[in-house]
Design an enzyme around this catalytic site. Sequence first.
Site, PDB file in Angstrom:
ATOM      1  N   LYS A  49      -6.357   2.963 -13.009  1.00 27.14           N
ATOM      2  CA  LYS A  49      -4.958   3.430 -13.052  1.00 27.14           C
ATOM      3  C   LYS A  49      -4.541   3.715 -14.492  1.00 27.14           C
ATOM      4  CE  LYS A  49      -3.873   1.287  -8.731  1.00 27.14           C
ATOM      5  NZ  LYS A  49      -3.854   0.017  -8.067  1.00 27.14           N
ATOM      6  N   GLN A  93      -0.506  -5.540  -7.914  1.00 30.48           N
ATOM      7  CA  GLN A  93      -1.885  -5.225  -7.544  1.00 30.48           C
ATOM      8  C   GLN A  93      -2.366  -6.275  -6.539  1.00 30.48           C
ATOM      9  OE1 GLN A  93      -3.820  -2.499  -8.791  1.00 30.48           O
ATOM     10  NE2 GLN A  93      -5.194  -3.138  -7.154  1.00 30.48           N
ATOM     11  N   ASP A 116       4.629   1.813  -5.088  1.00 30.61           N
ATOM     12  CA  ASP A 116       3.555   1.705  -4.103  1.00 30.61           C
ATOM     13  C   ASP A 116       4.101   1.768  -2.676  1.00 30.61           C
ATOM     14  OD1 ASP A 116       0.829   1.721  -4.040  1.00 30.61           O
ATOM     15  OD2 ASP A 116       0.555  -0.429  -4.349  1.00 30.61           O
TER      16      ASP A 116
END
Length: 286
Positions: A49, A93, A116
């Site tokens: 990322k 994450q 997200d």
Amino acid sequence: MTLILDGKKIQKKIADELRERVNKLKKTPTLVIFSLKPEPSSLLYIESKKEFGANVGCSVEHIELESSISFEGIGGKIKEKNEDPEVDGVMIQLPFGSSNRTSKLLDLIHPSKDVDGLSAGNLASLFRGEEKILPATTRGILEMLSFYNLSIEGKKAVIVGRSNLVGRPTAATFTNRDATVVVCHSKTRNLVEEVLSADLVVSATGVPGLISSGMMHSEQIVLDVGISVGEEGSVKGDVDFQSALKTTMAVSPVPGGLGPLTVASLFLNLVDIAEGKVGHRQRLEG
Ligand code: NDP
């Protein structure tokens, strides 16, 4: 001949588009990623990322927290980033400890910064058919289908896997696009028949080779989300790729399929947020 759905090629095209969009902004889109120690696989995903973000002109801040940190401690840090005007997107994450605690933490991310798309608010919008910020893998799937002009409408789609991260949001997104959707999981009795009946298959289980030759046919599009790392370090998907190459109309490989598009889609979401846009259904359909 079977079409190989090339995630790296699409990622590159998205990167070019994002670079142009970022150049037009007056600020650098900024993403904050929280992860929990020690999670070596998370570090690999976060590295990719960071690399992609740097490549398109976005800033990525990684905050690695001790596994002993309290819920309140993490919550305080998330709130701090929610309130920071320099920050456009905040994400956790996964995996991030117990799923119950993770869900509560995801819901602390402000919906407008939930890059997200996994907070209850964003998922509720998706299930209502409103689609504000889509989870990155689901958006990656849409990007892949759209790039190859593969339509969803009217198709029988079978999604294998029902996680909140991939299976459920993908099923809702396909339903919103007029597919007839069946969601399979570990208790599904007739997985072979279900998958064989599909025009469009998405497999997201992490079980290597689960989608085998007898489950695929020549008119089928097969998208492989699964990632399993073998003892020898080899990366495998859920789909028996060699069989899919002989059998299907189109298949995405692992690696090089939906992995790169999940990363790219996270940054599509980030730049949408930085531009003040929420919802991108029109763009994906147009
Ligand atoms: P989860 O473990 O949360 O969910 C896995 C799902 O697969 C569950 O619904 C489970 O069923 C189902 N399942 C497991 N075994 C079988 C089986 N034998 N038959 C049918 N269904 C089965 O995983 P995630 O959704 O988080 O991730 C799935 C995979 O996708 C992983 O390999 C992960 O690494 C990968 N992934 C890849 C991404 C990418 O960028 N390409 C992004 C995110 C994930 P049940 O609910 O009954 O337990």
